[in-house]
Design a protein around this motif. Structure first.
Motif, PDB file in Angstrom:
ATOM      1  N   GLY A  41      38.733-107.640  78.081  1.00  0.00           N
ATOM      2  CA  GLY A  41      38.101-106.731  77.131  1.00  0.00           C
ATOM      3  C   GLY A  41      37.763-105.374  77.725  1.00  0.00           C
ATOM      4  N   ASN A  42      38.333-105.095  78.875  1.00  0.00           N
ATOM      5  CA  ASN A  42      38.051-103.828  79.558  1.00  0.00           C
ATOM      6  C   ASN A  42      39.088-102.789  79.128  1.00  0.00           C
ATOM      7  OD1 ASN A  42      37.113-101.952  81.349  1.00  0.00           O
ATOM      8  ND2 ASN A  42      38.116-102.878  83.138  1.00  0.00           N
ATOM      9  N   VAL A  43      39.029-102.380  77.870  1.00  0.00           N
ATOM     10  CA  VAL A  43      40.111-101.582  77.295  1.00  0.00           C
ATOM     11  C   VAL A  43      39.848-100.085  77.397  1.00  0.00           C
ATOM     12  CG1 VAL A  43      41.657-101.463  75.315  1.00  0.00           C
ATOM     13  CG2 VAL A  43      40.290-103.483  75.654  1.00  0.00           C
ATOM     14  N   MET A  58      36.217-106.094  69.923  1.00  0.00           N
ATOM     15  CA  MET A  58      37.052-105.911  68.737  1.00  0.00           C
ATOM     16  C   MET A  58      38.272-105.067  69.052  1.00  0.00           C
ATOM     17  SD  MET A  58      34.097-105.384  65.899  1.00  0.00           S
ATOM     18  CE  MET A  58      35.154-104.642  64.669  1.00  0.00           C
ATOM     19  N   LEU A  59      38.062-104.077  69.909  1.00  0.00           N
ATOM     20  CA  LEU A  59      39.155-103.191  70.297  1.00  0.00           C
ATOM     21  C   LEU A  59      40.263-103.996  70.990  1.00  0.00           C
ATOM     22  CD1 LEU A  59      40.096-100.268  70.485  1.00  0.00           C
ATOM     23  CD2 LEU A  59      38.796-100.028  72.590  1.00  0.00           C
ATOM     24  N   ALA A  60      39.842-104.838  71.951  1.00  0.00           N
ATOM     25  CA  ALA A  60      40.822-105.660  72.665  1.00  0.00           C
ATOM     26  C   ALA A  60      41.537-106.597  71.696  1.00  0.00           C
ATOM     27  CB  ALA A  60      40.124-106.462  73.759  1.00  0.00           C
ATOM     28  N   GLU A  61      40.781-107.169  70.774  1.00  0.00           N
ATOM     29  CA  GLU A  61      41.391-108.095  69.813  1.00  0.00           C
ATOM     30  C   GLU A  61      42.401-107.384  68.917  1.00  0.00           C
ATOM     31  OE1 GLU A  61      38.175-110.053  67.819  1.00  0.00           O
ATOM     32  OE2 GLU A  61      37.770-111.344  69.558  1.00  0.00           O
ATOM     33  N   GLU A  62      42.045-106.148  68.530  1.00  0.00           N
ATOM     34  CA  GLU A  62      42.935-105.378  67.671  1.00  0.00           C
ATOM     35  C   GLU A  62      44.245-105.071  68.418  1.00  0.00           C
ATOM     36  OE1 GLU A  62      43.006-104.856  64.682  1.00  0.00           O
ATOM     37  OE2 GLU A  62      44.315-103.136  64.334  1.00  0.00           O
ATOM     38  N   ILE A  63      44.116-104.721  69.692  1.00  0.00           N
ATOM     39  CA  ILE A  63      45.314-104.409  70.472  1.00  0.00           C
ATOM     40  C   ILE A  63      46.202-105.653  70.626  1.00  0.00           C
ATOM     41  CG2 ILE A  63      46.070-103.838  72.828  1.00  0.00           C
ATOM     42  CD1 ILE A  63      43.694-101.772  72.737  1.00  0.00           C
ATOM     43  N   ILE A  64      45.555-106.794  70.843  1.00  0.00           N
ATOM     44  CA  ILE A  64      46.320-108.042  70.958  1.00  0.00           C
ATOM     45  C   ILE A  64      47.018-108.341  69.624  1.00  0.00           C
ATOM     46  CG2 ILE A  64      46.095-110.554  71.244  1.00  0.00           C
ATOM     47  CD1 ILE A  64      43.795-109.891  73.259  1.00  0.00           C
ATOM     48  N   ARG A  65      46.286-108.067  68.531  1.00  0.00           N
ATOM     49  CA  ARG A  65      46.874-108.331  67.208  1.00  0.00           C
ATOM     50  C   ARG A  65      48.107-107.461  66.977  1.00  0.00           C
ATOM     51  NH1 ARG A  65      47.280-106.666  62.251  1.00  0.00           N
ATOM     52  NH2 ARG A  65      46.262-104.679  62.687  1.00  0.00           N
ATOM     53  N   VAL A  92      48.624-100.324  72.715  1.00  0.00           N
ATOM     54  CA  VAL A  92      47.584 -99.327  72.993  1.00  0.00           C
ATOM     55  C   VAL A  92      48.019 -97.967  72.439  1.00  0.00           C
ATOM     56  CG1 VAL A  92      46.366 -98.075  74.820  1.00  0.00           C
ATOM     57  CG2 VAL A  92      46.703-100.541  75.014  1.00  0.00           C
ATOM     58  N   ARG A  93      49.290 -97.639  72.679  1.00  0.00           N
ATOM     59  CA  ARG A  93      49.803 -96.359  72.165  1.00  0.00           C
ATOM     60  C   ARG A  93      49.719 -96.311  70.641  1.00  0.00           C
ATOM     61  NH1 ARG A  93      54.205 -96.543  76.487  1.00  0.00           N
ATOM     62  NH2 ARG A  93      55.379 -97.811  75.025  1.00  0.00           N
ATOM     63  N   LEU A  94      50.131 -97.397  70.020  1.00  0.00           N
ATOM     64  CA  LEU A  94      50.102 -97.444  68.562  1.00  0.00           C
ATOM     65  C   LEU A  94      48.683 -97.315  68.033  1.00  0.00           C
ATOM     66  CD1 LEU A  94      52.695-100.219  67.654  1.00  0.00           C
ATOM     67  CD2 LEU A  94      52.828 -97.796  67.135  1.00  0.00           C
ATOM     68  N   PHE A  95      47.762 -97.991  68.737  1.00  0.00           N
ATOM     69  CA  PHE A  95      46.368 -97.944  68.291  1.00  0.00           C
ATOM     70  C   PHE A  95      45.848 -96.515  68.307  1.00  0.00           C
ATOM     71  CE2 PHE A  95      41.825 -98.036  68.875  1.00  0.00           C
ATOM     72  CZ  PHE A  95      41.425 -98.920  67.881  1.00  0.00           C
ATOM     73  N   LYS A  96      46.183 -95.805  69.408  1.00  0.00           N
ATOM     74  CA  LYS A  96      45.697 -94.426  69.523  1.00  0.00           C
ATOM     75  C   LYS A  96      46.294 -93.548  68.429  1.00  0.00           C
ATOM     76  CE  LYS A  96      45.205 -92.730  73.711  1.00  0.00           C
ATOM     77  NZ  LYS A  96      45.232 -92.473  75.170  1.00  0.00           N
TER      78      LYS A  96
END
Lengths: 128, 664
Positions: A51-53, A5-12, A88-92
């Motif tokens: 998915g290795n985020v 889900m994390l990888a998918e969110e970052i892609i989104r 990734v930065r935005l997610f954090k």
């Protein structure tokens, strides 16, 4: 949030499709901050596809990226690794819910010599 | 009322796996007109076909419905079966219950239901079928080959050797094309000129071949077997039949600084020139944009030194009209422009060159007489970097590159790298690659030799940028296997530029009504089974105009195209497709809508006298379809506002009957 889900969110968030990557390495061939990075742009793309985020979330590499967009400009497949790193930065950021550099502070940095893109980048970068 | 037989094919488990064939046969038994219905494992097999023939006789069938694969696959087979049984071949209809049904459904109930509906539609259509007879047209036993590169040369030679006349139209002053510019050819490394020029001489000397050099096709009309083509012979200001190719005019011409296109602008030629020593025809050509006499009326040196009196400053473009039975397109390729790849500094440095330029630099007849000297200062380069896939496999930037793989670059780059190391073992040669693609006889062995025997360094990764620094080129790229960024100060960088169809292909395709893909490559009639034919009857494809190809592939395709042309020209008469449009002259109001949409130019108009009920004569303009040109696409039938146009075999009433059967 699990890995997938994390990888998918970052892609989104990034708005790009890392599956288009053909592993040519032009991103890493273009990157001016390559030597400062633990994970290089092409690895970034591959890690997100797989998915290795987790390693990316704790790596300093995401802040070594200058957001110069050379990789995005030159990527022959339109994967645009810079956007994934930015995601990734935005997610954090969103995870933390607050900014170290607040929007009110931005105007103080604005003068004729300061490129707007630098302010935007800094705003993203130091808003940990 | 028709007496229809329905034959449902299992296609092994292809259809029977997801469609209950017995139920389909049973359901169709009760459709109007059906007198016999059965199923069988392989309808296309000899036993299956015999079954159809016997059923026609036994049940006195007048129409046949075969529920099987796509009509593209076996319509012809079953039409022949019908003919064998004494039926008109056009009384056969195929219900495609494989590609459009069993292969796309997973559920047996749904698949069966759809197969029954498709079968009902076919039955409804056969009920309205009428026997059709194809028309005949004569064949002009001559062929036109457009493009005089290795593809066109080979096709022309093969057709001419079979005894048919061939004309080659080449837009440049000489035939030979790209192959004439190459140095060596992979994987055997024979010299390109040594194997090409004898073929060029064969063309020049063949009694059945005429070469229209420095000429272009300007108009095409007609149809398979009967094309009429207008060829524009551009003025070369030299009488081709008188010029002996002695070269005295070239020696004496005072205009010396015209960029030489044969050497890709890396040296200069005169205003009057012969592209290269083995040119065919070996005739001089004057460049009107450079010649002082043509520009300002001052000079005339060439005409003074020409002992044959071949110079003619008053020559004009000339139009010639010729008739042909078949046309072969062999327009070839061009490397794409590198101007937009700023990161590779092609426009900034003379020492960043394309592979075709490198080819000229290593060619004994090139600007450096075959010595590898870099263009900027004519020094021997010690470090050379080759970059593959420049503009190829580039999906994100349509204005810069091409989405497809250009196919030939891996091999010619290996060739360049290997030959450089062979001639100059002191040079350091690095190749950046994404993938090395070498499928072909002795191809991978060739590439491995470059690395193993000649010490070429292959780096998996792409160059990100090239920056000219002093007299060096700073190359920054990635090495994905070592996981590091590499920096090389190179003396020469060679870009393997993607290839694209020649710019003349698009307007030519319009003239020929031949279809093209989004990349402007000509489309073949079938990608696997009819690879050298265009979907437009009588137009054939040879070489890289159809897709990127190396020389061995081009030559084989050229031969295949020639075989198809010979097969066509060997016939005295051609059977047309009877499923063509026709106009009901009582309903046509002459509005021109149909002619405007017809992609084949098959529709013309004529004024016809009609006797009116009050015994007066009225002249009306009505549409006429040339059945030999019409391809039966049906555009006109849907455009016609008065419903006068109809397509035989696919009449409006037949199609409506099918729709009704499906929607019932």
């Amino acid at each position: 949030m699990n890995k997938k889900m994390l990888a998918e969110e970052i892609i989104r968030i990034s708005g790009t499709d890392p599956k288009k990557c053909m592993k040519c390495g032009k991103c890493s061939g273009s990157c001016p901050a390559y030597d400062d990075m633990e994970y290089h742009p092409h690895q970034f793309v591959s890690m997100i596809i797989n998915g290795n985020v987790d390693p990316l979330m704790v790596s300093e590499s995401v802040y070594s990226c200058l957001t110069c967009f050379a990789c995005a400009e030159r990527c022959p497949r339109g994967v645009e690794p810079a956007k994934l790193i930015e995601a990734v930065r935005l997610f954090k950021l969103r995870e933390k819910g607050k900014n170290r550099m607040s929007a009110e502070d931005v105007s103080a940095f604005c003068d004729a010599d300061m490129p707007q893109q630098a302010i935007v980048s800094a705003f993203r970068k130091y808003a940990k | 009322m028709q007496r229809i037989g329905v034959f449902v094919c299992w296609c092994g488990s292809n259809i029977a796996g997801t469609v209950d064939v017995k139920q389909v046969a049973k359901a169709l038994e009760n459709e109007p007109g059906v007198v016999y219905s059965t199923d069988y494992q392989y309808m296309c097999s000899q036993a299956g076909q015999d079954m159809i023939v016997n059923a026609v006789k036994e049940h006195r069938l007048t129409g046949i419905v075969v529920c099987s694969c796509s009509p593209r696959m076996h319509e012809q087979t079953f039409r022949k079966t019908a003919a064998k049984a004494g039926l008109n071949p056009y009384m056969v209809e195929i219900a495609n219950i494989r590609e459009q049904c069993s292969w796309v459904h997973k559920d047996m109930i749904v698949g069966t239901e759809k197969a029954i509906i498709l079968g009902k539609a076919a039955v409804a259509k056969v009920n309205l079928n009428a026997p059709l007879t194809p028309g005949e047209s004569p064949v002009t036993k001559r062929a036109l080959v457009i493009g005089g590169g290795i593809a066109g040369i080979q096709t022309a030679l093969d057709i001419a050797d079979a005894g048919f006349e061939v004309d080659i139209v080449e837009k440049k002053p000489t035939i030979g094309g790209k192959m004439a510019q190459l140095d060596k050819t992979f994987p055997t490394l024979d010299c390109a000129a040594c194997i090409l020029t004898p073929k060029m001489v064969d063309v020049a000397q063949h009694e059945k071949i005429r070469v229209f050099s420095f000429s272009e096709v300007s108009e095409v009309s007609g149809f398979v077997g009967n094309f009429e083509v207008t060829i524009k012979k551009k003025a070369r200001y030299v009488k081709e039949d008188i010029c002996t190719g002695c070269g005295a005019c070239v020696d004496k011409c005072p205009v010396k600084k015209v960029p030489n296109e044969f050497n890709l602008g890396m040296d200069n030629r005169k205003a009057i020139y012969i592209p290269f020593a083995q040119a065919v025809p070996k005739v001089a050509t004057i460049d009107p944009n450079a010649c002082n006499m043509l520009k300002a009326g001052k000079c005339g040196v060439c005409s003074k030194v020409c002992t044959a009196g071949a110079i003619d400053y008053t020559q004009k473009d000339e139009l010639v009209t010729e008739k042909y039975g078949a046309i072969v397109v062999a327009t070839g390729f061009e490397p794409i422009s590198m101007e937009k790849f700023d990161e590779y500094a092609y426009s900034q440095s003379k020492d960043v060159i394309t592979s075709l330029e490198f080819e000229r630099l290593t060619n004994a007849a090139g600007p450096t007489q075959g010595k590898l000297l870099r263009p900027s200062d004519l020094k021997h380069p010690e470090k050379i970097v080759f970059v593959q896939c420049v503009g190829s496999r580039c999906a994100s930037c349509a204005e810069k590159g091409k989405e497809y793989c250009s196919k030939i670059c891996c091999m010619y780059t290996a060739k360049h790298a290997m030959l450089t190391r062979d001639k100059y073992p002191d040079t350091d040669v690095t190749v950046f690659y994404i993938d090395v693609r070498t499928p072909g006889k002795n191809f991978d062995e060739f590439y491995r030799r470059a690395t193993e025997d000649y010490g070429v360094k292959y780096i998996k990764g792409m160059v990100g940028k090239i920056v000219p620094e002093g007299d060096k080129l700073h190359v920054q790229g990635s090495d994905l296997i070592a996981n590091e960024q590499v920096h090389i100060d190179a003396d020469l960088v060679v870009l393997a530029a993607a290839i694209e169809p020649d710019k003349s292909a698009r307007p030519l395709a319009t003239m020929l009504t031949a279809s093209m893909d989004t990349n402007d490559f000509f489309t073949e009639a079938h990608p696997k089974l009819r690879p050298v034919e265009s979907p437009t009857a009588g137009v054939f494809l040879s070489g890289a105009c159809q897709g990127p190809k190396d020389i061995p592939e081009t030559v084989s395709q050229a031969g295949a195209a020639a075989a198809k042309v010979i097969g066509l020209l060997a016939k005295d008469k051609l059977l047309g497709n009877p499923c063509v449009a026709s106009s009901d002259e009582n309903m046509c109001n002459g509005c021109s809508s149909c002619a405007n949409v017809c992609p084949y130019g098959a529709i013309t108009y004529e004024d016809k006298e009609f006797r009116m009920p009050d015994r007066t004569i009225q002249v009306r303009r009505i549409a006429k379809v040339n059945p030999a040109v019409c391809q039966g696409c049906g555009c006109c039938t849907v455009t016609c506002p008065s419903g006068a146009m109809d397509l035989r075999g696919f009449t409006n009433s037949q199609i409506m009957a099918e729709v009704d059967a499906i929607c019932k």
